[in-house]
Every structure is written in structure tokens, then in C-alpha cells.
Design an enzyme around this catalytic site. Structure first.
Site: not given
Length: 454
Positions: A155, A363
Site C-alpha cells: 500500500h 505516498d
């Protein structure tokens, strides 16, 4: 039909509500809509952490958890996962704190997970393992003789070979990826960086479709971006707009424009530069003074890691400096809170905001950006300001894309957003909403499981 088994470091309680019910739990809900097993850590520290599995049945889903010992938690979670892998995979080499005993603890906990999980598996289960805490889990399951199809999804970002080589014994971790049938990444760039490592550091050949074949190894690397339940969140925002909390927020603004940021309190989120940017906005564009308020919600996390403690002190100081310099008796420019807020409340806040400020230094995806877009009123939408280093920027190109290391560029983007004509805001948001409603949590789960089924 094959049963779906989800494995993550932390298993959400089926009775949990509020902020923790977001994130991974929401993203994976569609994978278990027909039932299945969710396995992982209970969140409990126990002196008797021997791999005993505790089960809770909720509808057609079984939540199976194990406890960890304090030593396991310190070495596996605080140590290797969050003091070594997390900074490495967010391009922060200077923050890596590697200890050999932490790596050993990381592998031992993955071995503990594997032994407990193997006893729960049925022969035709599809096993989908999530995130950087559990990279070696597939390899440990294979060593126990597990033949099931195994998938893994990262992720957070991945790094190119030139950075990955900084990880001591990093090739051992790369080989662990090869135990999976499918390895997924948020963006094509992250997948390419992973392939770069496999080819350069392991000397393996990767085919055009991302498949690695070397002897008994046959692993496929794919890009599969995670999304949100866009329709559900849009409905939540429309309802939340009428909530008592949103009404209180609007009343407190007294007609001022709202800039909102929502993040975990984490050094990867670019919060110090974001605070600096807001201060520079008020200095360089004084016409916005007393006409805009910035609300930053930064829920505390990993408070036992020293870098996070230092970050909180830095943000406290910056917030105080900005408010001390610019505040008036009836206006506090920067509102800063470090406790979590429920998704229902956030949805209403997003809809009330003129600007969504999402500027992480790095991110994997960043679902806040997608939630902000889904929450907007199409008739009078806000503007998304987005870091070029968030995975979401690969797709959400109509946002105002900024370099999160440049506070002046962020300040200029906030100014641009505040003065942007309504027609341009509506046009940009229409394109963003089309993408957010197209790539959803449902498509994320469906696409990955289709590849995993083979």
C-alpha cells in the site's frame, strides 16, 4: 467458489466504528462481501503470545487474530517495519534505524503468523496479504508446504534499485516477494521501481506483462490502484453537510473560506512545509487575511517512535508562530488538532471546504484526495491541491499539482484556488470525479482477485 482470506498486520474489529473503520477496512470490504476470513494481529500485547488464534464470527466473515509479545511488537512493528522499511520505502534514507535484531524479530513474527494462518487455511483458499509488515509471510507459508494461490499488495511506495541497495540484506526481502503468485502496487511507477530491483539486484528477467520466471519462481507484478466507495462517500458527505458538527464548523467560519488537511501525524505527510506554506500565503497575499481559515486534522500515530514525537513538537511550534503572527481577536488562521475525527464528520467537513490540501512528501496512493473529490458539491465545488509524489497524482491530473518540498509553490497554489472562477472549479472537479467514481474500492478488489485466481 474459493474462499477469500485477507491477511493484514492489524485486523479491524467487526464492532469498530469511527476513524479506525476507514482505510484498509473500507478498501477491502468488497473482497469479503461474499464472506471469508480476515487474519492478523489483534492489537493486543500479551505475555502468552504463542500463536493461539482467537475467532470472532460476524455475519459470513470470520475475524481470526493472534496476540504479540512486547518484544515481538518492539522489534517487528516499532523496529524493523516502522524504523527501517517505512522510511526506506518513503525515500527517507536518513531516518533509517536498522538493527539486526529487529530484522530477526520481523522474520520471527512473520513465521508466527504463518504457523497460525496455515492451520486456518482450506486447500482452495485465495490468500491476499497486505502491506510492508508482512512481506516475508508468503515465503514462510511456502516453507510450511502451503500450495494456495498467494497474493501480496504493497500500500506504500516502492523505491528504485539505487535506493533499495541501502537496505541491509535487502536481497533477502526481494526473494521473499518471489514466493507470491501476484504482487500488486498502487501505481505504474511503483511497479517499475520494483521490477528495476528484481532485474538489477536479483538478476532475474521480467517479461513485458510483469511476470518473473526463474526455476520454480513464477510471480507477476501488477499496478492496481486502490479507490474508495465513491458513491457511498458522496452520499455520506451530502448527509454530513447537514450534521450538527458541520453546522458548527460553518458558523465558526463566519463566511470565511475553509482550507482542510486530514492526515496521520507522520513525517511523510509534509506537514511542516504545509504549515510554512500557509504562513507564506498570509504574508505574500495579505488580501486573504481574515478571509480564510485552515483546519489541519493530524491524528496521532506511532507515538513510541522518536521521529513522531519530534514532529509533533515542531508542528506545535509552527502553529503557535503562525497564529501569534497573524491572528486577530476574532480570527484564528490555523486550527490544528491531533485527535481523530470520524469518517461521517470528515465527509461533511470536506464538502464545506473550498480547498483540500493534500501534500505528502511521498505516498502510496492517498485516499483523502479521493474522498475530498467525492464529497464535493458539483454545483459549487472546491479545489484539490495535490502533491506530485502522492500516488493519486498519477490519475488526478486536474488537481493543482505541487512540489510538497516548496512552501512558496504550495502558497501560490492556495492563492490560485481561492481566486479560481467557479466555471474552472466545476470543470476541474467534473474530470476528477469521473476518475474517482471509475476507479473504486470495488474495482480494486475485483481486478486484483481476478489476476490472483489466474
Amino acid at each position: 467458489m474459493a474462499r477469500i482470506v485477507i491477511v493484514s498486520n492489524r485486523v479491524p474489529s467487526p464492532t469498530e466504528r469511527g476513524p479506525r473503520a476507514g482505510g484498509l477496512a473500507v478498501g477491502l470490504a468488497d473482497a469479503l462481501k461474499d464472506g471469508g476470513l480476515w487474519f492478523g494481529w489483534s492489537g493486543e500485547i500479551s505475555a502468552q503470545a504463542d500463536g493461539t488464534v482467537k475467532r470472532v464470527e460476524a455475519g459470513n466473515i470470520t475475524y481470526a487474530t493472534i496476540d504479540l509479545s512486547q518484544a515481538d511488537y518492539d522489534r517487528f512493528y516499532v523496529g524493523y517495519a516502522n524504523s527501517t522499511l517505512w522510511p526506506l520505502l518513503h525515500f527517507r534514507l536518513g531516518l533509517i534505524d536498522f538493527r539486526r535484531e529487529d530484522l530477526e524479530g520481523y522474520i520471527e513474527v512473520n513465521r508466527l503468523y504463518a504457523a497460525a494462518l496455515a492451520r486456518e487455511l482450506q486447500p482452495d483458499d485465495l490468500v491476499w496479504i497486505h502491506d510492508y509488515h508482512l512481506i516475508p509471510l508468503g515465503q514462510e507459508l511456502r516453507r510450511l508446504g502451503v500450495k494456495n494461490r498467494l497474493g501480496f499488495f504493497l500500500h506504500i511506495p516502492f523505491v528504485p534499485a539505487s535506493l533499495f541497495t541501502a537496505l541491509p540484506q535487502g536481497n533477502t526481502l526481494l526473494w521473499a516477494f518471489c514466493a507470491y503468485d501476484v504482487v500488486g502496487f498502487q501505481t505504474e511507477q511503483h511497479r517499475r521501481d520494483f521490477v528495476d530491483c528484481i532485474e538489477q539486484l536479483l538478476g532475474l528477467t521480467v517479461r513485458g506483462d510483469g511476470t518473473v520466471v526463474a526455476g520454480a519462481v513464477s510471480m507477476r507484478a501488477i499496478a492496481n490502484p486502490i479507490g474508495i466507495d465513491a458513491r457511498g462517500f458522496a452520499a455520506l458527505a451530502a448527509k454530513g453537510e447537514r450534521s450538527a458538527e458541520t453546522r458548527r464548523l460553518k458558523e465558526s467560519l463566519v463566511g470565511r473560506s475553509l482550507v482542510i488537511g486530514v492526515d496521520r501525524l507522520d513525517y511523510t505527510k509534509g506537514l511542516p512545509a504545509r504549515f510554512d506554506a500557509f504562513g507564506r500565503l498570509l504574508n505574500a497575499f495579505p488580501e486573504h487575511r481574515q478571509k480564510v481559515s485552515y483546519l489541519q486534522i493530524a491524528a496521532r500515530s506511532r507515538e513510541d517512535v522518536s521521529e513522531y514525537q519530534a514532529l509533533r513538537r515542531e508542528l506545535d511550534r509552527k502553529a503557535g508562530n503562525i497564529n501569534g503572527r497573524f491572528a486577530e481577536f476574532d480570527w484564528v488562521p490555523l486550527r490544528y488538532m491531533t485527535r481523530a475525527v470520524s469518517r461521517n464528520t470528515l465527509a461533511g467537513f470536506y464538502r464545506a471546504a473550498r480547498i483540500g490540501l493534500v501534500t505528502p512528501l511521498r505516498d502510496g496512493m492517498n485516499l483523502v484526495a479521493k474522498e475530498f473529490v467525492a464529497a464535493q458539491d458539483e454545483r459549487d465545488p472546491g479545489v484539490l491541491i495535490l502533491s506530485r509524489f502522492a500516488g493519486a497524482a498519477e490519475n488526478l491530473t486536474e488537481a493543482l499539482i505541487v512540489n510538497p518540498y516548496d512552501p512558496d509553490e504550495i502558497a501560490e497554489a492556495i492563492h490560485t484556488a481561492l481566486v479560481m472562477p467557479a466555471d474552472e472549479r466545476r470543470d476541474r472537479m467534473a474530470h476528477l470525479r469521473a476518475r474517482v467514481f471509475d476507479v473504486t474500492a470495488e474495482t480494486y478488489c475485483r481486478n486484483f482477485l481476478a489476476v490472483l485466481k489466474g
